[in-house]
Design a protein around this motif. Structure first.
Motif, PDB file in Angstrom:
ATOM      1  N   LEU A 125      21.927  14.139  49.296  1.00 28.13           N
ATOM      2  CA  LEU A 125      22.392  15.616  48.610  1.00 28.13           C
ATOM      3  C   LEU A 125      23.949  15.285  48.046  1.00 28.13           C
ATOM      4  O   LEU A 125      24.061  16.185  46.952  1.00 28.13           O
ATOM      5  CB  LEU A 125      22.081  16.763  49.446  1.00 28.13           C
ATOM      6  CG  LEU A 125      20.692  17.069  50.006  1.00 28.13           C
ATOM      7  CD1 LEU A 125      20.733  18.099  50.960  1.00 28.13           C
ATOM      8  CD2 LEU A 125      20.016  17.820  48.694  1.00 28.13           C
ATOM      9  N   ILE A 126      24.574  14.758  48.459  1.00 28.64           N
ATOM     10  CA  ILE A 126      26.117  14.427  47.917  1.00 28.64           C
ATOM     11  C   ILE A 126      26.204  13.274  46.905  1.00 28.64           C
ATOM     12  O   ILE A 126      26.536  13.828  45.826  1.00 28.64           O
ATOM     13  CB  ILE A 126      27.085  14.037  49.189  1.00 28.64           C
ATOM     14  CG1 ILE A 126      27.128  15.273  50.131  1.00 28.64           C
ATOM     15  CG2 ILE A 126      28.406  13.825  48.432  1.00 28.64           C
ATOM     16  CD1 ILE A 126      27.657  14.967  51.254  1.00 28.64           C
ATOM     17  N   ILE A 127      25.448  12.375  47.130  1.00 27.68           N
ATOM     18  CA  ILE A 127      25.760  11.164  46.094  1.00 27.68           C
ATOM     19  C   ILE A 127      24.864  11.433  44.875  1.00 27.68           C
ATOM     20  O   ILE A 127      25.115  10.785  43.629  1.00 27.68           O
ATOM     21  CB  ILE A 127      25.382   9.636  46.990  1.00 27.68           C
ATOM     22  CG1 ILE A 127      26.340   9.512  47.984  1.00 27.68           C
ATOM     23  CG2 ILE A 127      25.123   8.689  45.757  1.00 27.68           C
ATOM     24  CD1 ILE A 127      25.856   8.283  48.889  1.00 27.68           C
ATOM     25  N   THR A 128      23.632  12.002  45.114  1.00 29.77           N
ATOM     26  CA  THR A 128      22.870  11.836  43.689  1.00 29.77           C
ATOM     27  C   THR A 128      23.374  12.503  42.647  1.00 29.77           C
ATOM     28  O   THR A 128      23.400  12.312  41.599  1.00 29.77           O
ATOM     29  CB  THR A 128      21.303  12.489  44.191  1.00 29.77           C
ATOM     30  OG1 THR A 128      20.701  11.446  45.030  1.00 29.77           O
ATOM     31  CG2 THR A 128      20.570  12.380  43.004  1.00 29.77           C
ATOM     32  N   PRO A 129      23.859  14.168  42.967  1.00 32.24           N
ATOM     33  CA  PRO A 129      24.575  14.806  41.716  1.00 32.24           C
ATOM     34  C   PRO A 129      25.718  14.365  41.461  1.00 32.24           C
ATOM     35  O   PRO A 129      26.192  14.260  40.319  1.00 32.24           O
ATOM     36  CB  PRO A 129      24.733  16.316  42.387  1.00 32.24           C
ATOM     37  CG  PRO A 129      24.106  16.182  43.922  1.00 32.24           C
ATOM     38  CD  PRO A 129      23.584  14.738  44.158  1.00 32.24           C
ATOM     39  N   SER A 130      26.506  13.741  42.301  1.00 38.22           N
ATOM     40  CA  SER A 130      27.818  13.274  41.875  1.00 38.22           C
ATOM     41  C   SER A 130      27.809  12.217  41.041  1.00 38.22           C
ATOM     42  O   SER A 130      28.479  11.720  40.177  1.00 38.22           O
ATOM     43  CB  SER A 130      28.702  12.786  43.307  1.00 38.22           C
ATOM     44  OG  SER A 130      28.223  11.862  44.124  1.00 38.22           O
ATOM     45  N   TYR A 131      26.820  11.129  41.373  1.00 35.32           N
ATOM     46  CA  TYR A 131      26.551  10.192  40.551  1.00 35.32           C
ATOM     47  C   TYR A 131      26.135  10.386  38.911  1.00 35.32           C
ATOM     48  O   TYR A 131      26.777   9.646  38.223  1.00 35.32           O
ATOM     49  CB  TYR A 131      25.473   9.289  41.123  1.00 35.32           C
ATOM     50  CG  TYR A 131      25.063   8.074  40.244  1.00 35.32           C
ATOM     51  CD1 TYR A 131      25.813   6.772  40.554  1.00 35.32           C
ATOM     52  CD2 TYR A 131      24.062   8.088  39.454  1.00 35.32           C
ATOM     53  CE1 TYR A 131      25.499   5.759  39.732  1.00 35.32           C
ATOM     54  CE2 TYR A 131      23.848   6.787  38.788  1.00 35.32           C
ATOM     55  CZ  TYR A 131      24.337   5.648  38.792  1.00 35.32           C
ATOM     56  OH  TYR A 131      24.294   4.610  38.056  1.00 35.32           O
ATOM     57  N   GLN A 132      25.267  11.560  39.008  1.00 33.26           N
ATOM     58  CA  GLN A 132      24.849  12.017  37.563  1.00 33.26           C
ATOM     59  C   GLN A 132      25.989  12.370  36.748  1.00 33.26           C
ATOM     60  O   GLN A 132      26.400  12.074  35.625  1.00 33.26           O
ATOM     61  CB  GLN A 132      23.813  12.958  37.543  1.00 33.26           C
ATOM     62  CG  GLN A 132      22.757  12.307  38.383  1.00 33.26           C
ATOM     63  CD  GLN A 132      22.079  11.355  38.041  1.00 33.26           C
ATOM     64  OE1 GLN A 132      22.076  11.164  36.542  1.00 33.26           O
ATOM     65  NE2 GLN A 132      21.521  10.412  38.675  1.00 33.26           N
ATOM     66  N   VAL A 133      26.920  13.274  37.279  1.00 28.93           N
ATOM     67  CA  VAL A 133      28.077  13.805  36.744  1.00 28.93           C
ATOM     68  C   VAL A 133      29.139  12.594  36.575  1.00 28.93           C
ATOM     69  O   VAL A 133      29.688  12.591  35.525  1.00 28.93           O
ATOM     70  CB  VAL A 133      28.840  14.992  37.652  1.00 28.93           C
ATOM     71  CG1 VAL A 133      29.958  15.188  37.257  1.00 28.93           C
ATOM     72  CG2 VAL A 133      27.821  15.948  37.816  1.00 28.93           C
ATOM     73  N   SER A 178      28.495   0.248  37.744  1.00 27.94           N
ATOM     74  CA  SER A 178      29.012  -0.175  38.936  1.00 27.94           C
ATOM     75  C   SER A 178      30.073   0.779  39.564  1.00 27.94           C
ATOM     76  O   SER A 178      30.163   0.938  40.490  1.00 27.94           O
ATOM     77  CB  SER A 178      29.386  -1.634  39.014  1.00 27.94           C
ATOM     78  OG  SER A 178      30.514  -1.816  37.865  1.00 27.94           O
ATOM     79  N   VAL A 179      31.077   0.820  38.486  1.00 26.94           N
ATOM     80  CA  VAL A 179      32.135   1.945  38.916  1.00 26.94           C
ATOM     81  C   VAL A 179      31.653   3.365  39.228  1.00 26.94           C
ATOM     82  O   VAL A 179      32.221   3.927  40.281  1.00 26.94           O
ATOM     83  CB  VAL A 179      33.043   2.199  37.723  1.00 26.94           C
ATOM     84  CG1 VAL A 179      34.083   3.313  37.860  1.00 26.94           C
ATOM     85  CG2 VAL A 179      33.636   0.844  37.392  1.00 26.94           C
ATOM     86  N   THR A 180      30.635   4.024  38.773  1.00 29.40           N
ATOM     87  CA  THR A 180      30.147   5.153  38.963  1.00 29.40           C
ATOM     88  C   THR A 180      29.413   5.088  40.373  1.00 29.40           C
ATOM     89  O   THR A 180      29.602   6.094  41.270  1.00 29.40           O
ATOM     90  CB  THR A 180      29.218   5.443  38.048  1.00 29.40           C
ATOM     91  OG1 THR A 180      29.777   5.703  36.636  1.00 29.40           O
ATOM     92  CG2 THR A 180      28.402   6.894  38.217  1.00 29.40           C
ATOM     93  N   GLY A 181      28.669   4.039  40.818  1.00 29.68           N
ATOM     94  CA  GLY A 181      28.107   3.822  42.215  1.00 29.68           C
ATOM     95  C   GLY A 181      29.301   3.883  42.926  1.00 29.68           C
ATOM     96  O   GLY A 181      29.159   4.424  44.207  1.00 29.68           O
ATOM     97  N   SER A 182      30.250   3.132  42.770  1.00 22.63           N
ATOM     98  CA  SER A 182      31.301   2.876  43.760  1.00 22.63           C
ATOM     99  C   SER A 182      31.935   4.360  44.117  1.00 22.63           C
ATOM    100  O   SER A 182      32.376   4.796  45.163  1.00 22.63           O
ATOM    101  CB  SER A 182      32.395   1.955  43.537  1.00 22.63           C
ATOM    102  OG  SER A 182      31.707   0.676  43.207  1.00 22.63           O
TER     103      SER A 182
END
Length: 99
Positions: free
Chosen positions: A59-67, A25-29
């Motif tokens: 393109l922004i959210i997917t890689p940032s979520y993984q990191v 949940s924190v990562t998603g936010s």
């Protein structure tokens, strides 16, 4: 349902399950919050077409979520779980040969 999730993720106790769900949940936010300054930098605002905003969001959210998943998971002491989770995800995308 909780027991099924614990078995699938091979978790022994409820505290670890709470930490893992909190990490998700924190990562998603955080990953959604990262999008705003990048949109401002790129000049994307409310008048921009959805044909630009939606792909750019992905393109922004997917890689940032993984990191961020690895970073937040490490902070909450769950690095081992999320590193294994990421390796499975990468193998599904064919970026890694690890299964």
């Amino acid at each position: 349902m909780i027991q099924k999730l614990k078995n699938r993720w091979q978790i022994e106790n409820n505290f670890q399950l709470i930490l893992i769900l909190l990490t998700f949940s924190v990562t998603g936010s955080l990953s959604v919050m990262v999008r705003r300054p990048i949109f401002e930098y790129l000049g994307i605002d409310t008048t921009t077409s959805l044909w630009i905003k939606v792909p750019m969001s992905i393109l922004i959210i997917t890689p940032s979520y993984q990191v961020l998943l690895i970073i937040v998971g490490s902070i909450l002491g769950q690095f081992k779980f999320f590193w294994a989770f990421e390796k499975k995800m990468l193998s599904r995308f064919r970026f890694s040969k690890t299964k």
